[in-house]
Design a protein around this motif. Structure first.
Motif, PDB file in Angstrom:
ATOM      1  N   ALA A   1       0.836  -1.202   0.000  1.00  0.00           N
ATOM      2  CA  ALA A   1       0.000   0.000   0.000  1.00  0.00           C
ATOM      3  C   ALA A   1       0.870   1.251   0.000  1.00  0.00           C
ATOM      4  N   LEU A   2       1.937   1.231   0.802  1.00  0.00           N
ATOM      5  CA  LEU A   2       2.859   2.381   0.795  1.00  0.00           C
ATOM      6  C   LEU A   2       3.533   2.525  -0.563  1.00  0.00           C
ATOM      7  N   SER A   3       3.846   1.418  -1.204  1.00  0.00           N
ATOM      8  CA  SER A   3       4.539   1.451  -2.490  1.00  0.00           C
ATOM      9  C   SER A   3       3.674   2.115  -3.556  1.00  0.00           C
ATOM     10  N   ILE A   4       2.406   1.735  -3.658  1.00  0.00           N
ATOM     11  CA  ILE A   4       1.564   2.344  -4.683  1.00  0.00           C
ATOM     12  C   ILE A   4       1.207   3.783  -4.309  1.00  0.00           C
ATOM     13  N   ALA A   5       1.204   4.089  -3.006  1.00  0.00           N
ATOM     14  CA  ALA A   5       0.973   5.483  -2.610  1.00  0.00           C
ATOM     15  C   ALA A   5       2.131   6.366  -3.059  1.00  0.00           C
ATOM     16  N   ARG A   6       3.349   5.859  -2.923  1.00  0.00           N
ATOM     17  CA  ARG A   6       4.514   6.642  -3.368  1.00  0.00           C
ATOM     18  C   ARG A   6       4.484   6.879  -4.875  1.00  0.00           C
ATOM     19  N   SER A   7       3.860   5.984  -5.631  1.00  0.00           N
ATOM     20  CA  SER A   7       3.759   6.169  -7.077  1.00  0.00           C
ATOM     21  C   SER A   7       2.634   7.122  -7.462  1.00  0.00           C
ATOM     22  N   GLY A   8       1.762   7.469  -6.495  1.00  0.00           N
ATOM     23  CA  GLY A   8       0.681   8.411  -6.765  1.00  0.00           C
ATOM     24  C   GLY A   8      -0.704   7.818  -6.750  1.00  0.00           C
TER      25      GLY A   8
ATOM     26  N   ARG B   1       4.309  10.423 -14.475  1.00  0.00           N
ATOM     27  CA  ARG B   1       3.230  10.222 -13.502  1.00  0.00           C
ATOM     28  C   ARG B   1       2.319   9.047 -13.853  1.00  0.00           C
ATOM     29  N   LEU B   2       1.910   8.891 -15.118  1.00  0.00           N
ATOM     30  CA  LEU B   2       1.052   7.756 -15.473  1.00  0.00           C
ATOM     31  C   LEU B   2       1.854   6.466 -15.612  1.00  0.00           C
ATOM     32  N   TRP B   3       3.050   6.594 -16.162  1.00  0.00           N
ATOM     33  CA  TRP B   3       3.909   5.413 -16.300  1.00  0.00           C
ATOM     34  C   TRP B   3       4.229   4.801 -14.936  1.00  0.00           C
ATOM     35  N   ASN B   4       4.619   5.626 -13.968  1.00  0.00           N
ATOM     36  CA  ASN B   4       4.952   5.127 -12.634  1.00  0.00           C
ATOM     37  C   ASN B   4       3.751   4.474 -11.967  1.00  0.00           C
ATOM     38  N   ARG B   5       2.570   5.013 -12.205  1.00  0.00           N
ATOM     39  CA  ARG B   5       1.368   4.431 -11.594  1.00  0.00           C
ATOM     40  C   ARG B   5       1.068   3.050 -12.170  1.00  0.00           C
TER      41      ARG B   5
END
Length: 785
Positions: free
Chosen positions: A323-330, A417-421
């Motif tokens: 959850a923290l990992s995907i939060a860091r990605s936005g 931003r979209l790529w990282n997500r």
């Protein structure tokens, strides 16, 4: 037997006689009589007691004064009024209190300005916060910058309380320097803005006290400034805390906001203490920093502001860490929903984990609100949905769009931003089909259909029907991708030379089999590129990091240089009379050898230079390359009235430079009064070239003027004028020479000042013996490079 009588018999008279006094002897009776005290004896006793009591009182008084002197020497300053000069108590480095008028007068004498006094508590009678400003030179707005902050406390000594005016002690002071420009502009996520190493401090111009309930017992202040950036204003500043227990000021942190939002205290986490929230949101991308007040084991700094971060997992739970990992990605909303489930399962979270969850919730509120809006264009709706992690809804918008060109442009221009997500979402769940579809769409736009197909083939979990569905989406996008292959506008600057023969094998062109041919009235010219923009940043000669691929090399150059968008160039030629003649040329081929980039262009024949060293070389540039900047000039005489110190430096620097270059004889430098007739009408320009908010002074001198300074013999002045090119010297706002053309045996000459697209600082177009070059100010090296 007769009983003996037990009756006691009296003693004989003889025995009695021995105990009786002798006859004729009188018994002496001593009487104790009270003597009357002598006069004055009681007085001496009372005096002795008084002396003892006075001595004890003096000892206690001196002990009390000694303690006060040790703890606070200023509190015993009143004693000096009753003591002779030779035994007065030294107060050391402690200053005597001053009235507010005296404080302001002292600062004014130092060319400082007292700002608005802010009360530390309810009023300014007993204590206040004083900002101290300094006037900025050559500015039009916000001309006062903050240089110091102070805290004053009213004196409580009787000596000063009895005065009609209040007296104040300087309790604490803190010098202030604004945050560096590199820190302020780092909040901009503009891909077209070239990163720059700028360490110039920006001025702080306003002081604000945080009102309402704030944490800790002290007072919090916001020192801030603004910088205009395009159509918006960047806000930046420092957070300062006054600690009443330690009586000191502390700078806690620096902040910046690209949209001008000011920091505020609000309750974010579960406890009653408020946190400091800094809003760095840019566009639809929320960036909220939350700082908590934490204790520190330092006497002078017992507290600090500590940011809630998502980089340090508190729990070993894999779901929590994902959850923290995907939060860091936005992906704030999916992360928050995941954490809510984990919290329910665990029946609570540790305090640090709860703070991380609250930070994620704060971001999720923003992205949710954006995704729930009705946007005017499909691309805006897709962007808002993808930022909030609504993959399926975004696909529905894509499928229903009649023209997906906008969405293709969005995906192509969005690099992170979209790529990282999508990468983060696939990392935690590789089989989620909606995310797979968007990953393939982004790959198609940015790397081509083949890259997307290759990736899809490596995903064994995609069912045939789902693969067919994704291929249909890619097919819909294919037509729009072809349209979007046109690159950024062509932005190239270079030097033009004629070329006699052209060998096709030495040049790269998109169609390698085509012949290089000229039309009627055209000739070949070679443009040696001095600088160009690849759409993200400007690159300068020599091109050491320009590494084209081994395949599709020509296509790489056509896209990188923007020739796809605009293959035409302007060739500017200066006539002997100074007039410009512009010829339109067409780029036909490219060549890169030994870090030198050349363009082969076809154009009508241009006038020849006739080898005149004073005549500028032909200049080649594309339509979108430069925007000429021409500041309004003033005379040196007018500048002398505004800034006489700068004029003295100009005269001294110009004369010394002319002496070094051999254009005037050695000797003493004439005074301004002596040269006023010759120099007074020289034109100068003021413009900010170092990007520090302060204008530099630009002075350009013609060859005729240089010849007149030399005072040549009759008949030689015109000859010298023809041999001397015009020269330019630039002085910084601190009156230092930062650029000069006055160099012996040098043909360097400043041709123009220009603005480069996507670059914040201005550039100098400089001509030398071989070619043109673009120079910009390097704050790191303090020179034009």
């Amino acid at each position: 037997m007769a009983k003996r009588s037990r009756k006691l018999t009296p003693k004989t008279s003889k025995e009695n006689k021995q105990n009786q006094p002798h006859a004729g002897v009188r018994k002496r009776v001593v009487k104790k009589t009270l003597q009357k005290p002598k006069p004055g004896s009681w007085l001496s006793s009372t005096l002795a007691i008084a002396i003892l009591l006075s001595s004890a009182g003096l000892i206690i008084t001196f002990a009390w004064i000694s303690v006060l002197f040790i703890l606070n020497p200023d509190q015993v300053s009143w004693v000096n009024k009753i003591l002779p000069a030779w035994i007065q108590i030294p107060l050391g480095k402690h200053e005597r209190p001053q009235t507010l008028k005296k404080i302001e007068l002292d600062l004014t004498q130092k060319n400082l300005i007292v700002g608005e006094l802010l009360p530390l508590y309810q009023d300014t009678k007993n204590s206040f916060f004083m900002p101290v400003f300094q006037q900025r030179a050559n500015c039009e707005s916000d001309c006062q910058k903050l240089v110091e902050i102070r805290v004053y406390q009213r004196s409580q000594e009787l000596e000063f309380k009895s005065e009609p005016e209040s007296y104040y002690y300087l309790e604490s002071q803190l010098p202030i320097t604004g945050p560096e420009e590199s820190f302020v502009i780092s909040s901009l996520a503009d891909a077209t803005l070239e990163p720059q190493d700028i360490s110039v401090p920006l001025p702080l111009t306003k002081v604000q006290r945080f009102e309402g309930q704030t944490p800790s017992a002290g007072v919090w202040f916001n020192l801030r400034g603004e910088r205009q950036q395009g159509n918006s204003a960047l806000a930046y500043g420092h957070i300062v805390y006054y600690n009443p227990e330690r009586s000191n000021l502390q700078q806690m942190l620096s902040w910046t906001s690209p949209t001008g939002q000011l920091p505020k205290w609000q309750q974010v986490t579960g406890d009653a203490t408020k946190e400091l929230v800094i809003d760095g949101t840019l566009g639809l991308e929320p960036r909220l920093e939350v700082y908590q007040v934490k204790p520190l084991k330092l006497f002078l700094k017992p507290i600090q502001l500590e940011a809630i971060n998502l980089k340090s997992p508190v729990l070993k739970d894999s779901g929590y860490q994902n959850a923290l990992s995907i939060a860091r990605s936005g992906l704030w909303t999916p992360a928050f929903e995941w954490l809510k489930f984990i919290k329910k399962q665990r029946k609570g979270l540790p305090q640090e984990a709860q703070a991380q969850m609250d930070l994620i919730r704060l971001h999720s509120q923003v992205t949710k609100s954006q995704a729930q809006k009705s946007w005017a264009s499909p691309s805006e709706q897709v962007l808002a949905d993808l930022i909030d992690g609504r993959w399926e809804k975004a696909l529905q918008v894509f499928e229903s769009a009649h023209n997906v060109q906008e969405i293709a442009t969005l995906l192509k221009g969005d690099e992170k931003r979209l790529w990282n997500r999508t990468v983060a979402a696939l990392r935690v769940n590789p089989n989620r089909q909606e995310v797979q579809a968007w990953f393939a769409l982004i790959l198609t736009v940015q790397r081509g259909r083949e890259a997307a197909n290759s990736w899809l083939e490596t995903q064994p979990q995609i069912a045939k029907d789902r693969l067919a569905y994704i291929q249909g989406l890619l097919a819909k996008l294919d037509g729009e991708v072809a349209k979007s292959q046109i690159s950024h506008p062509s932005q190239i600057v270079g030097t033009v030379q004629p070329i006699a023969e052209v060998t096709s094998s030495e040049w790269l062109q998109p169609n390698s089999t085509a012949d290089l041919k000229l039309t009627d009235n055209q000739v070949w010219y070679q443009v040696e590129v001095s600088a160009f923009s690849d759409g993200k940043r400007w690159l300068n000669f020599p091109f050491e990091n320009l590494n084209p691929p081994k395949t599709s090399t020509a296509g790489f150059f056509w896209k990188t240089l923007g020739i796809n968008s605009d293959p035409q160039m302007q060739i500017v030629v200066w006539q002997p009379n100074g007039e410009q003649q512009i010829t339109i040329a067409t780029i036909k081929a490219v060549q890169l050898r030994n870090k030198v980039l050349r363009l082969l262009v076809a154009a009508p024949k241009i006038p020849e230079n006739q080898n005149n060293v004073l005549q500028p070389k032909p200049l080649a540039l594309t339509n979108a390359a430069l925007e000429w900047v021409q500041p309004f000039p003033i005379t040196l005489r007018e500048l002398d009235a505004q800034n006489p110190s700068a004029v003295k430096v100009i005269i001294s620097s110009v004369w010394e430079s002319l002496q070094k270059s051999g254009e005037v004889p050695p000797g003493d430098i004439p005074s301004f009064e002596q040269m006023q007739d010759k120099l007074g009408d020289w034109p100068v320009q003021t413009i900010d070239l170092t990007n520090n908010g302060q204008p530099e002074i630009v002075l350009t001198i013609s060859g005729t003027t240089i010849a007149s300074l030399n005072q040549p013999q009759s008949g030689t002045g015109e000859e010298n004028a023809n041999q001397s090119p015009e020269r330019t010297i630039i002085l910084s706002d601190s009156d230092e020479v930062i650029y000069t053309d006055f160099q012996q045996n040098s043909f360097q000459k400043l041709s123009a000042i220009a603005k480069l697209p996507g670059v914040q600082s201005l550039a100098l177009l400089v001509e030398n013996a071989e070619k043109y070059s673009l120079k910009r100010w390097s704050d790191k090296n303090q020179r034009f490079e």
